[in-house]
Design an enzyme around this catalytic site. Sequence first.
Site, short mmCIF file in Angstrom:
data_model
loop_
_atom_site.label_atom_id
_atom_site.label_comp_id
_atom_site.label_asym_id
_atom_site.label_seq_id
_atom_site.Cartn_x
_atom_site.Cartn_y
_atom_site.Cartn_z
N ALA A 10 0.80 -1.23 0.00
CA ALA A 10 0.00 0.00 0.00
C ALA A 10 0.83 1.27 0.00
CB ALA A 10 -0.94 0.01 1.20
N VAL A 60 5.31 -10.15 1.95
CA VAL A 60 4.42 -11.31 1.90
C VAL A 60 5.16 -12.62 1.65
CG1 VAL A 60 2.51 -9.84 1.13
CG2 VAL A 60 3.87 -11.07 -0.58
N ASN A 86 -3.39 -6.76 -1.81
CA ASN A 86 -3.08 -6.00 -3.01
C ASN A 86 -1.68 -6.29 -3.56
OD1 ASN A 86 -3.21 -3.47 -4.86
ND2 ASN A 86 -1.45 -3.06 -3.52
N TYR A 163 1.90 -13.81 -14.53
CA TYR A 163 0.90 -12.95 -13.91
C TYR A 163 -0.51 -13.51 -14.12
CZ TYR A 163 -1.68 -8.71 -12.66
OH TYR A 163 -2.53 -7.81 -12.07
N ALA A 165 -1.63 -16.56 -14.92
CA ALA A 165 -1.91 -17.85 -14.27
C ALA A 165 -1.95 -17.71 -12.75
CB ALA A 165 -0.86 -18.87 -14.69
N LYS A 167 -2.81 -15.07 -11.05
CA LYS A 167 -4.05 -14.39 -10.67
C LYS A 167 -5.27 -15.30 -10.86
CE LYS A 167 -2.82 -10.33 -9.14
NZ LYS A 167 -3.16 -9.87 -7.78
#
Length: 240
Positions: A10, A60, A86, A163, A165, A167
């Site tokens: 963020a 993450v 995000n 990207y 696959a 998502k």
Amino acid sequence: MTKIALVTGANKGIGKEIARQLGEGGFTVLVGSRDLARGEAAVKELVAEGLDAVAVQLEVTDAKSVDAATSLVARSYGQLDVLVNNAAVIPVGDDAAAGIADDVLREAFEVNVIGLVRVTQAFLPLLRKAERARIVNLSTSLASFELVGDPESRMSTVRTLGYNASKAAVNMVTVMLANELRGTGILVNGADPGNCATDMGGWSAPRTPSQGAAVAVQLATVGADGPTGHVYAEEGRLPW
């Protein structure tokens, strides 16, 4: 009681705009950022606008970082009302299926899928403590089998297997988690912000981060009768 929202990735782009709009809606916003200094810079901007924002170091892909962030939120707030996953990457070298390298594909899944699941699992106990928690996973039209499979669609021309696959896998995580949490009051949905002018989308993209953030914020604040287990864009529910 003030509601608490955590947005990963963020410190810039759509993530920062999601944080801004949630803050404008009365949330205390936790600005997740893998680089704490960048997160603090974003928070300084949001606080100057009169919003209640706090920087949280959160990488993450690093379990220790996720655990530390979870402990911080637990000690400081005791619960979490909204989690917006995000943080994501289009890895350098992302390519068509016939040419993508193993390490590029692996990076996309490590950040976009495994990292998202890691964060969600870590914060789920705090989300369960909220009265009506919401989880929003950022997705994309490039994860739609129907759109990418249509040779007349612009989506069929985008050659980023990592990207796209990863998502698509996020969409499955969204559906399965929504099924698992039915009846708990926690609603789980995916949000497609569209092609926005950001580092990831390219600065010539037609949509602003503010426009892209709107659907995620709407899903993060939807009422008890809202949907769960679907992906939405500005124009409505996405075909999968």
